[in-house]
Scaffold this motif. Sequence first.
Motif, PDB file in Angstrom:
ATOM      1  N   LEU A 164      20.976 -15.988  18.689  1.00  0.00           N
ATOM      2  CA  LEU A 164      21.133 -15.338  17.388  1.00  0.00           C
ATOM      3  C   LEU A 164      19.811 -15.027  16.691  1.00  0.00           C
ATOM      4  O   LEU A 164      19.804 -14.418  15.633  1.00  0.00           O
ATOM      5  N   GLY A 165      18.691 -15.468  17.265  1.00  0.00           N
ATOM      6  CA  GLY A 165      17.393 -15.148  16.685  1.00  0.00           C
ATOM      7  C   GLY A 165      16.884 -16.150  15.668  1.00  0.00           C
ATOM      8  O   GLY A 165      16.251 -15.782  14.684  1.00  0.00           O
ATOM      9  N   PHE A 166      17.131 -17.436  15.932  1.00  0.00           N
ATOM     10  CA  PHE A 166      16.647 -18.499  15.052  1.00  0.00           C
ATOM     11  C   PHE A 166      15.700 -19.404  15.816  1.00  0.00           C
ATOM     12  O   PHE A 166      15.929 -19.722  16.980  1.00  0.00           O
ATOM     13  N   ASP A 167      14.626 -19.820  15.146  1.00  0.00           N
ATOM     14  CA  ASP A 167      13.745 -20.848  15.687  1.00  0.00           C
ATOM     15  C   ASP A 167      14.264 -22.195  15.196  1.00  0.00           C
ATOM     16  O   ASP A 167      14.916 -22.276  14.146  1.00  0.00           O
ATOM     17  N   HIS A 168      13.971 -23.263  15.936  1.00  0.00           N
ATOM     18  CA  HIS A 168      14.457 -24.579  15.530  1.00  0.00           C
ATOM     19  C   HIS A 168      13.509 -25.672  15.985  1.00  0.00           C
ATOM     20  O   HIS A 168      12.892 -25.567  17.040  1.00  0.00           O
ATOM     21  N   VAL A 169      13.402 -26.689  15.138  1.00  0.00           N
ATOM     22  CA  VAL A 169      12.586 -27.862  15.439  1.00  0.00           C
ATOM     23  C   VAL A 169      13.445 -29.085  15.148  1.00  0.00           C
ATOM     24  O   VAL A 169      14.046 -29.187  14.076  1.00  0.00           O
ATOM     25  N   THR A 170      13.505 -30.003  16.108  1.00  0.00           N
ATOM     26  CA  THR A 170      14.335 -31.201  15.966  1.00  0.00           C
ATOM     27  C   THR A 170      13.457 -32.428  15.814  1.00  0.00           C
ATOM     28  O   THR A 170      12.489 -32.603  16.552  1.00  0.00           O
ATOM     29  N   GLU A 171      13.816 -33.285  14.854  1.00  0.00           N
ATOM     30  CA  GLU A 171      13.110 -34.543  14.630  1.00  0.00           C
ATOM     31  C   GLU A 171      14.115 -35.683  14.646  1.00  0.00           C
ATOM     32  O   GLU A 171      15.122 -35.629  13.931  1.00  0.00           O
ATOM     33  N   SER A 172      13.844 -36.718  15.416  1.00  0.00           N
ATOM     34  CA  SER A 172      14.668 -37.934  15.384  1.00  0.00           C
ATOM     35  C   SER A 172      14.386 -38.666  14.086  1.00  0.00           C
ATOM     36  O   SER A 172      13.229 -38.767  13.665  1.00  0.00           O
ATOM     37  N   GLN A 173      15.434 -39.193  13.467  1.00  0.00           N
ATOM     38  CA  GLN A 173      15.294 -39.934  12.221  1.00  0.00           C
ATOM     39  C   GLN A 173      15.399 -41.430  12.494  1.00  0.00           C
ATOM     40  O   GLN A 173      15.956 -41.852  13.513  1.00  0.00           O
ATOM     41  N   GLU A 174      14.888 -42.226  11.581  1.00  0.00           N
ATOM     42  CA  GLU A 174      14.874 -43.682  11.771  1.00  0.00           C
ATOM     43  C   GLU A 174      16.283 -44.264  11.887  1.00  0.00           C
ATOM     44  O   GLU A 174      16.478 -45.289  12.540  1.00  0.00           O
ATOM     45  N   ASP A 175      17.275 -43.625  11.260  1.00  0.00           N
ATOM     46  CA  ASP A 175      18.644 -44.147  11.295  1.00  0.00           C
ATOM     47  C   ASP A 175      19.413 -43.711  12.549  1.00  0.00           C
ATOM     48  O   ASP A 175      20.601 -43.976  12.683  1.00  0.00           O
ATOM     49  N   GLY A 176      18.728 -43.002  13.479  1.00  0.00           N
ATOM     50  CA  GLY A 176      19.362 -42.556  14.706  1.00  0.00           C
ATOM     51  C   GLY A 176      19.936 -41.150  14.639  1.00  0.00           C
ATOM     52  O   GLY A 176      20.412 -40.625  15.635  1.00  0.00           O
ATOM     53  N   PHE A 219      19.599 -36.915  13.667  1.00  0.00           N
ATOM     54  CA  PHE A 219      18.641 -35.871  14.024  1.00  0.00           C
ATOM     55  C   PHE A 219      18.573 -34.839  12.907  1.00  0.00           C
ATOM     56  O   PHE A 219      19.608 -34.377  12.421  1.00  0.00           O
ATOM     57  N   LYS A 220      17.360 -34.493  12.517  1.00  0.00           N
ATOM     58  CA  LYS A 220      17.139 -33.448  11.524  1.00  0.00           C
ATOM     59  C   LYS A 220      16.640 -32.214  12.268  1.00  0.00           C
ATOM     60  O   LYS A 220      15.669 -32.297  13.022  1.00  0.00           O
ATOM     61  N   ILE A 221      17.326 -31.103  12.067  1.00  0.00           N
ATOM     62  CA  ILE A 221      16.953 -29.850  12.729  1.00  0.00           C
ATOM     63  C   ILE A 221      16.606 -28.851  11.640  1.00  0.00           C
ATOM     64  O   ILE A 221      17.450 -28.565  10.769  1.00  0.00           O
ATOM     65  N   VAL A 222      15.395 -28.330  11.672  1.00  0.00           N
ATOM     66  CA  VAL A 222      14.987 -27.285  10.736  1.00  0.00           C
ATOM     67  C   VAL A 222      15.115 -25.954  11.471  1.00  0.00           C
ATOM     68  O   VAL A 222      14.501 -25.746  12.514  1.00  0.00           O
ATOM     69  N   ILE A 223      15.933 -25.070  10.892  1.00  0.00           N
ATOM     70  CA  ILE A 223      16.261 -23.795  11.522  1.00  0.00           C
ATOM     71  C   ILE A 223      15.669 -22.681  10.670  1.00  0.00           C
ATOM     72  O   ILE A 223      15.874 -22.652   9.454  1.00  0.00           O
ATOM     73  N   THR A 224      14.964 -21.753  11.304  1.00  0.00           N
ATOM     74  CA  THR A 224      14.349 -20.626  10.605  1.00  0.00           C
ATOM     75  C   THR A 224      14.829 -19.334  11.223  1.00  0.00           C
ATOM     76  O   THR A 224      14.780 -19.165  12.449  1.00  0.00           O
ATOM     77  N   LYS A 225      15.270 -18.402  10.373  1.00  0.00           N
ATOM     78  CA  LYS A 225      15.693 -17.097  10.870  1.00  0.00           C
ATOM     79  C   LYS A 225      14.463 -16.242  11.131  1.00  0.00           C
ATOM     80  O   LYS A 225      13.628 -16.066  10.245  1.00  0.00           O
ATOM     81  N   ARG A 226      14.349 -15.743  12.348  1.00  0.00           N
ATOM     82  CA  ARG A 226      13.218 -14.884  12.714  1.00  0.00           C
ATOM     83  C   ARG A 226      13.281 -13.563  11.974  1.00  0.00           C
ATOM     84  O   ARG A 226      14.368 -13.083  11.655  1.00  0.00           O
ATOM     85  N   GLY A 227      12.118 -12.953  11.785  1.00  0.00           N
ATOM     86  CA  GLY A 227      12.052 -11.622  11.174  1.00  0.00           C
ATOM     87  C   GLY A 227      12.657 -10.579  12.069  1.00  0.00           C
ATOM     88  O   GLY A 227      12.677 -10.719  13.286  1.00  0.00           O
ATOM     89  N   GLU A 228      13.168  -9.516  11.458  1.00  0.00           N
ATOM     90  CA  GLU A 228      13.829  -8.458  12.237  1.00  0.00           C
ATOM     91  C   GLU A 228      12.890  -7.324  12.530  1.00  0.00           C
ATOM     92  O   GLU A 228      11.976  -7.019  11.905  1.00  0.00           O
TER      93      GLU A 228
END
Length: 71
Positions: A48-60, A62-71
């Motif tokens: 769908l054209g999104f970038d994503h970065v996943t981070e493990s959290q201390e409580d087990g 997962f935090k995923i930051v999703i960014t919509k790419r430019g068109e």
Amino acid sequence: MTLDNRGMEPPQPMIRTLKYLETMESGEQLAIVNDRRPMFLYEELDELGFDHVTESQEDGSFKIVITKRGE
């Protein structure tokens, strides 16, 4: 914006996340927090054209930051 999807059973976190992504504009970001690593979501994001970065959290979770790419 952050969507806290913890406590939801699959596929609800993915459905909720994809619904929100439909409203995003280029360059916007969404952070989601899931109990599990969203393996099936990653493929959808790539298609769908999104970038994503996943981070493990201390409580087990997962935090995923999703960014919509430019068109």
